[in-house]
Scaffold this motif. Sequence first.
Motif, mmCIF file in Angstrom:
data_model
loop_
_atom_site.group_PDB
_atom_site.id
_atom_site.type_symbol
_atom_site.label_atom_id
_atom_site.label_comp_id
_atom_site.label_asym_id
_atom_site.label_seq_id
_atom_site.Cartn_x
_atom_site.Cartn_y
_atom_site.Cartn_z
ATOM 1 N N UNK A 1 -23.786 -36.339 4.508
ATOM 2 C CA UNK A 1 -23.211 -35.455 3.491
ATOM 3 C C UNK A 1 -24.321 -34.592 2.891
ATOM 4 N N UNK A 2 -24.125 -33.238 2.920
ATOM 5 C CA UNK A 2 -25.170 -32.391 2.362
ATOM 6 C C UNK A 2 -25.095 -32.388 0.839
ATOM 7 N N UNK A 3 -26.171 -31.916 0.230
ATOM 8 C CA UNK A 3 -26.281 -32.014 -1.224
ATOM 9 C C UNK A 3 -25.195 -31.222 -1.942
ATOM 10 N N UNK A 4 -24.815 -30.036 -1.423
ATOM 11 C CA UNK A 4 -23.826 -29.217 -2.111
ATOM 12 C C UNK A 4 -22.499 -29.949 -2.267
ATOM 13 N N UNK A 5 -22.074 -30.664 -1.255
ATOM 14 C CA UNK A 5 -20.782 -31.333 -1.311
ATOM 15 C C UNK A 5 -20.814 -32.571 -2.189
ATOM 16 N N UNK A 6 -22.012 -32.984 -2.622
ATOM 17 C CA UNK A 6 -22.131 -34.132 -3.522
ATOM 18 C C UNK A 6 -22.113 -33.715 -4.988
ATOM 19 N N UNK A 7 -22.137 -32.418 -5.242
ATOM 20 C CA UNK A 7 -22.120 -31.907 -6.615
ATOM 21 C C UNK A 7 -20.717 -31.392 -6.931
ATOM 22 N N UNK A 8 -20.081 -31.996 -7.921
ATOM 23 C CA UNK A 8 -18.749 -31.589 -8.357
ATOM 24 C C UNK A 8 -18.888 -30.900 -9.716
ATOM 25 N N UNK A 9 -18.365 -29.698 -9.819
ATOM 26 C CA UNK A 9 -18.418 -28.961 -11.084
ATOM 27 C C UNK A 9 -17.120 -29.174 -11.851
ATOM 28 N N UNK A 10 -17.246 -29.627 -13.094
ATOM 29 C CA UNK A 10 -16.090 -29.883 -13.948
ATOM 30 C C UNK A 10 -15.621 -28.585 -14.594
ATOM 31 N N UNK A 11 -14.391 -28.218 -14.304
ATOM 32 C CA UNK A 11 -13.815 -26.999 -14.874
ATOM 33 C C UNK A 11 -13.105 -27.335 -16.183
ATOM 34 N N UNK A 12 -13.883 -27.510 -17.223
ATOM 35 C CA UNK A 12 -13.317 -27.811 -18.540
ATOM 36 C C UNK A 12 -12.975 -26.504 -19.238
ATOM 37 N N UNK A 13 -11.990 -25.814 -18.672
ATOM 38 C CA UNK A 13 -11.578 -24.500 -19.171
ATOM 39 C C UNK A 13 -10.245 -24.625 -19.914
ATOM 40 N N UNK A 14 -10.012 -23.698 -20.834
ATOM 41 C CA UNK A 14 -8.774 -23.742 -21.606
ATOM 42 C C UNK A 14 -7.864 -22.552 -21.335
ATOM 43 N N UNK A 15 -8.177 -21.762 -20.300
ATOM 44 C CA UNK A 15 -7.334 -20.610 -19.971
ATOM 45 C C UNK A 15 -7.517 -20.240 -18.504
ATOM 46 N N UNK A 16 -6.547 -19.531 -17.973
ATOM 47 C CA UNK A 16 -6.642 -19.057 -16.594
ATOM 48 C C UNK A 16 -7.792 -18.070 -16.444
ATOM 49 N N UNK A 17 -8.007 -17.252 -17.467
ATOM 50 C CA UNK A 17 -9.098 -16.277 -17.421
ATOM 51 C C UNK A 17 -10.447 -16.978 -17.292
ATOM 52 N N UNK A 18 -10.666 -18.011 -18.107
ATOM 53 C CA UNK A 18 -11.930 -18.748 -18.049
ATOM 54 C C UNK A 18 -12.084 -19.451 -16.705
ATOM 55 N N UNK A 19 -10.996 -20.002 -16.198
ATOM 56 C CA UNK A 19 -11.008 -20.655 -14.882
ATOM 57 C C UNK A 19 -11.402 -19.671 -13.791
ATOM 58 N N UNK A 20 -10.702 -18.549 -13.720
ATOM 59 C CA UNK A 20 -10.986 -17.558 -12.671
ATOM 60 C C UNK A 20 -12.410 -17.037 -12.779
ATOM 61 N N UNK A 21 -12.861 -16.791 -13.998
ATOM 62 C CA UNK A 21 -14.210 -16.254 -14.195
ATOM 63 C C UNK A 21 -15.270 -17.232 -13.701
ATOM 64 N N UNK A 22 -15.106 -18.511 -14.033
ATOM 65 C CA UNK A 22 -16.095 -19.518 -13.624
ATOM 66 C C UNK A 22 -16.131 -19.665 -12.116
ATOM 67 N N UNK A 23 -14.973 -19.783 -11.499
ATOM 68 C CA UNK A 23 -14.914 -19.967 -10.046
ATOM 69 C C UNK A 23 -15.427 -18.725 -9.321
#
Length: 231
Positions: A1-23
């Motif tokens: 397993x490569x390092x990138x797939x071992x890192x999970x980013x938590x999307x603690x967003x409160x709106x669709x706008x914040x979600x889309x922007x982060x991703x």
Amino acid sequence: MDQDSRIIVALDCDSRTAFDDTVDRLGDECRFYKVGLELLTAVGPDVVTSLVARGKEVFLDLKLFEIPNSVAGAVRAAGARGVSMVTVHGMGGRGIMSAAVDAARDFPDLRILALTVVTSMTDDDLADIGISDSAEQQVLRLARLADKAGCHGVIASPQDVAALRDALGADALIVTPGVTLPGDSPSEHARPGTPRAALTAGASHVVVGRTVTRATDPAAAFRLVRDTLAV
């Protein structure tokens, strides 16, 4: 397993706008995201469909704690949306965890993970609900129960990883929220650790949140986390 797939980013967003922007800002850097209760409640399950459609893996952190039939139904719904991991609460007992595992059998890529002790909880918090054992002892008890129920792994703090790896063996998934880079505030996590320390101790995945998502340049922050794992 490569390092990138071992890192999970938590999307603690409160709106669709914040979600889309982060991703969007993370782009191709991040492959694996955690969707938790805040985002799911604020925006709805379409965020999961959106991530899967972009070729991302999704860790759906629901901490399911209900009657077995309801838990099984939620797991099947998660599997149908293409989720890679979903959490059940270890405190729910073997019946609930087994129901989740059985429901996941129709989805070969879906893994059931049992939450042991929330990373914000201390020994005093456990005492408040009538548990006299330490957090470390409770983590191991629930992890062993999850293993007997057939769960693919557990959720626990970075400080619990070494003992869990010894108890569960080499194949179990051990996913650790509560990781921060050196110098960062642990926020609400009572038992934090660095991503490198967690993986060195035996974690299969680390979950990072505000260190990346609240950064001025989330993609650069993600690369910094990745670079700390390669040192």
